[in-house]
Design a protein around this motif. Structure first.
Motif: not given
Length: 198
Positions: A13-42
């Protein structure tokens, strides 16, 4: 050393929230789309092509013509998220009751009637492999895939348990030009655009 299940779950759960926080911080600065899978960030770095977006628009319009008014074919934000499973996705089209869209944050994937994906030219395995695993895991009852590379697709239904986790039991393949049934509604696939050769 064996980690007790509760600690393992807490760590995931902690790992997932860290990935989610990272995506939210990057969403407006990097092009493309981010998603989280069982393997990590796509991260799909390519913006969807015009033909991908035309397919999305065409399917949304065709679905909304045949569905009752209270059901919509939503495109765009927010994501669908199942934090306990560690999965956050954003289907190209989400078939969902308008009432289930009312709320803050991500949609509960179990409220979706169906998820529709248009295969990306740059990362087809995301739609044909990863989402084929993730969508039954998070309880999306119908998954429809449209592949503009080949003019084919599939509708997957009937989630059932397997040793590798929940999977779809029924797959109906189609070719563009045939009618296809998604949930309770049948639409034409006539004249959907194909990707052009690069």
């Amino acid at each position: 050393m064996t980690v007790p299940p509760d600690n393992a779950r807490q760590g995931a759960s902690h790992r997932y929230r860290a990935m989610r926080d990272f995506i939210q911080s990057m969403e407006d600065t990097l092009p493309g789309r981010f998603e989280i899978t069982k393997e990590g960030i796509v991260h799909d770095m390519m913006s969807p092509s015009g033909r991908h977006e035309l397919t999305t628009l065409g399917l949304r319009k065709r679905l909304e013509k045949v569905m009752p008014e209270e059901i919509v074919a939503h495109t765009g934000k927010p994501d669908v998220e199942d934090e306990p499973e560690g999965v956050m996705r954003r289907p190209d089209v989400m078939v969902i009751a308008e009432a289930d869209m009312d709320g803050e944050g991500s949609f509960d994937p179990r409220t979706l009637v169906a998820a529709v994906e248009i295969v990306s030219r740059s990362n087809p395995d995301n739609d044909w492999v990863s989402k084929l695993r993730d969508y039954p895991l998070i309880g999306i009852p119908v998954y429809a895939i449209f592949d503009p590379r080949t003019g084919t697709g599939a509708v997957l239904t009937d989630i059932h348990p397997t040793p590798d986790g929940p999977r779809y039991a029924t797959r109906k393949d189609f070719v563009y030009g045939e009618d296809v049934t998604i949930g309770d509604w049948t639409i034409s696939t006539e004249d959907l655009p194909l990707y052009q050769e690069p």
